[in-house]
Design a protein around this motif. Structure first.
Motif, PDB file in Angstrom:
ATOM      1  N   SER A   1       0.826  -1.204   0.000  1.00  0.00           N
ATOM      2  CA  SER A   1       0.000   0.000   0.000  1.00  0.00           C
ATOM      3  C   SER A   1       0.862   1.257   0.000  1.00  0.00           C
ATOM      4  O   SER A   1       0.596   2.209  -0.742  1.00  0.00           O
ATOM      5  CB  SER A   1      -0.923  -0.012   1.222  1.00  0.00           C
ATOM      6  OG  SER A   1      -1.695   1.164   1.280  1.00  0.00           O
TER       7      SER A   1
ATOM      8  N   ALA B   1       1.074   4.003  -3.007  1.00  0.00           N
ATOM      9  CA  ALA B   1       0.800   5.410  -2.702  1.00  0.00           C
ATOM     10  C   ALA B   1       1.968   6.299  -3.123  1.00  0.00           C
ATOM     11  O   ALA B   1       1.770   7.407  -3.644  1.00  0.00           O
ATOM     12  CB  ALA B   1       0.517   5.570  -1.211  1.00  0.00           C
TER      13      ALA B   1
ATOM     14  N   TYR C   1      -3.993   6.131  -5.660  1.00  0.00           N
ATOM     15  CA  TYR C   1      -4.298   6.243  -4.233  1.00  0.00           C
ATOM     16  C   TYR C   1      -5.469   5.323  -3.867  1.00  0.00           C
ATOM     17  O   TYR C   1      -5.525   4.787  -2.745  1.00  0.00           O
ATOM     18  CB  TYR C   1      -4.629   7.683  -3.860  1.00  0.00           C
ATOM     19  CG  TYR C   1      -3.428   8.602  -3.825  1.00  0.00           C
ATOM     20  CD1 TYR C   1      -2.405   8.406  -2.900  1.00  0.00           C
ATOM     21  CD2 TYR C   1      -3.315   9.666  -4.719  1.00  0.00           C
ATOM     22  CE1 TYR C   1      -1.298   9.248  -2.870  1.00  0.00           C
ATOM     23  CE2 TYR C   1      -2.220  10.508  -4.693  1.00  0.00           C
ATOM     24  CZ  TYR C   1      -1.215  10.300  -3.767  1.00  0.00           C
ATOM     25  OH  TYR C   1      -0.121  11.137  -3.731  1.00  0.00           O
ATOM     26  N   ILE C   2      -6.407   5.160  -4.797  1.00  0.00           N
ATOM     27  CA  ILE C   2      -7.522   4.249  -4.553  1.00  0.00           C
ATOM     28  C   ILE C   2      -7.007   2.817  -4.474  1.00  0.00           C
ATOM     29  O   ILE C   2      -7.420   2.022  -3.616  1.00  0.00           O
ATOM     30  CB  ILE C   2      -8.583   4.389  -5.659  1.00  0.00           C
ATOM     31  CG1 ILE C   2      -9.119   5.822  -5.693  1.00  0.00           C
ATOM     32  CG2 ILE C   2      -9.710   3.386  -5.456  1.00  0.00           C
ATOM     33  CD1 ILE C   2     -10.120   6.077  -6.804  1.00  0.00           C
ATOM     34  N   THR C   3      -6.087   2.474  -5.372  1.00  0.00           N
ATOM     35  CA  THR C   3      -5.474   1.145  -5.344  1.00  0.00           C
ATOM     36  C   THR C   3      -4.768   0.910  -4.018  1.00  0.00           C
ATOM     37  O   THR C   3      -4.876  -0.172  -3.420  1.00  0.00           O
ATOM     38  CB  THR C   3      -4.473   0.995  -6.502  1.00  0.00           C
ATOM     39  OG1 THR C   3      -5.131   1.227  -7.735  1.00  0.00           O
ATOM     40  CG2 THR C   3      -3.872  -0.410  -6.516  1.00  0.00           C
ATOM     41  N   ALA C   4      -4.027   1.914  -3.538  1.00  0.00           N
ATOM     42  CA  ALA C   4      -3.322   1.795  -2.260  1.00  0.00           C
ATOM     43  C   ALA C   4      -4.311   1.592  -1.116  1.00  0.00           C
ATOM     44  O   ALA C   4      -4.078   0.786  -0.201  1.00  0.00           O
ATOM     45  CB  ALA C   4      -2.468   3.034  -2.014  1.00  0.00           C
ATOM     46  N   SER C   5      -5.434   2.312  -1.156  1.00  0.00           N
ATOM     47  CA  SER C   5      -6.442   2.180  -0.103  1.00  0.00           C
ATOM     48  C   SER C   5      -7.075   0.794  -0.110  1.00  0.00           C
ATOM     49  O   SER C   5      -7.317   0.200   0.946  1.00  0.00           O
ATOM     50  CB  SER C   5      -7.525   3.247  -0.276  1.00  0.00           C
ATOM     51  OG  SER C   5      -6.973   4.546  -0.208  1.00  0.00           O
TER      52      SER C   5
ATOM     53  N   LEU D   1      -4.620  -1.656   1.374  1.00  0.00           N
ATOM     54  CA  LEU D   1      -4.501  -1.503   2.823  1.00  0.00           C
ATOM     55  C   LEU D   1      -5.726  -2.073   3.536  1.00  0.00           C
ATOM     56  O   LEU D   1      -5.596  -2.864   4.486  1.00  0.00           O
ATOM     57  CB  LEU D   1      -4.316  -0.026   3.175  1.00  0.00           C
ATOM     58  CG  LEU D   1      -4.117   0.287   4.668  1.00  0.00           C
ATOM     59  CD1 LEU D   1      -2.851  -0.360   5.185  1.00  0.00           C
ATOM     60  CD2 LEU D   1      -4.072   1.795   4.891  1.00  0.00           C
ATOM     61  N   GLY D   2      -6.910  -1.684   3.084  1.00  0.00           N
ATOM     62  CA  GLY D   2      -8.115  -2.126   3.772  1.00  0.00           C
ATOM     63  C   GLY D   2      -8.432  -3.593   3.565  1.00  0.00           C
ATOM     64  O   GLY D   2      -8.802  -4.307   4.512  1.00  0.00           O
TER      65      GLY D   2
END
Length: 221
Positions: free
Chosen positions: A45, A49, A61-65, A68-69
């Motif tokens: 993540s 980012a 950033y959506i991919t990183a989120s 992570l989630g």
């Protein structure tokens, strides 16, 4: 920020994923293995980012989120619940010793670096070295799948392999967001299917050890 510093941070995070992949290979306890997978996803993540920042690609950033989630929080937590429900052995069953596995892993990393630096000579330096690290993560995930006997640990190996694919895609100037979201949901669906499959195996054979399942197949024949 200078271009050199941007490269250094990107390579540090990608190299960190390779290091955590080795930590995954080293674990012989299920709880530690799940913790290392959560760390693996968290480093992914951060790497994605950072690529979003360096490439000025807000979609990443959506991919990183999602990474992570979904992979650092949701999936490890669900796997812990599956391990408790199925009463899986707390030790990770190995096909070969950890020492041999680590040596093979070192060889795979060296192969990845030599191969990718050779075939990507025309790629920009940032993507070139990140692709080498990503291939190393993919190969180490495959190594984990073939050197573990427990089905849960093989699932973790598969998902760490998929982390390497995401790292490769973002390092090579990304891929369309719709593809990334599709992959994320495909992995989530596959995870739930695998979870149900493990429950059925446990109910039928009272084990998820692949070696024991192979012996049971021989007895049925």
């Amino acid at each position: 920020m200078t271009e050199s510093m941007a490269y250094d941070v990107a390579h540090l995070l990608a190299g960190g994923m390779v290091l955590v992949s080795f930590m995954l290979l080293y674990q012989d306890r299920m709880s530690a293995l799940l913790n290392m997978f959560a760390l693996h996803a968290a480093v992914l993540s951060m790497s994605v980012a950072w690529q979003a920042y360096v490439q000025d690609a807000p979609a990443l950033y959506i991919t990183a989120s999602i990474a992570l989630g979904l992979k650092a929080v949701l999936i490890p937590g669900a796997l812990r619940r599956i391990v408790r429900r199925l009463q899986i052995h707390r030790e990770v069953e190995l096909v070969v010793g950890i020492g041999v596995t680590m040596l093979v892993g070192v060889g795979l990393v060296a192969l990845s670096i030599v191969l990718m630096l050779e075939v990507t000579a025309d790629v920009d330096p940032l993507g070139r070295q990140d692709l080498a690290f990503a291939l190393a993560v993919i190969l180490l995930g495959m190594l984990m799948m073939v050197t573990r006997r427990n089905a849960v640990s093989q699932v973790i190996g598969f998902m760490s392999l998929e982390n390497g694919l995401i790292l490769a895609a973002t390092g090579a100037r990304g891929m369309p967001l719709v593809v990334e979201i599709s992959i994320a949901f495909s992995v989530l669906i596959a995870f739930f299917v695998i979870g149900l499959f493990l429950f059925r195996i446990r109910e039928r054979f009272d084990t998820v050890d692949l070696g024991a399942l192979h012996e049971s197949r021989g007895d049925l024949q």
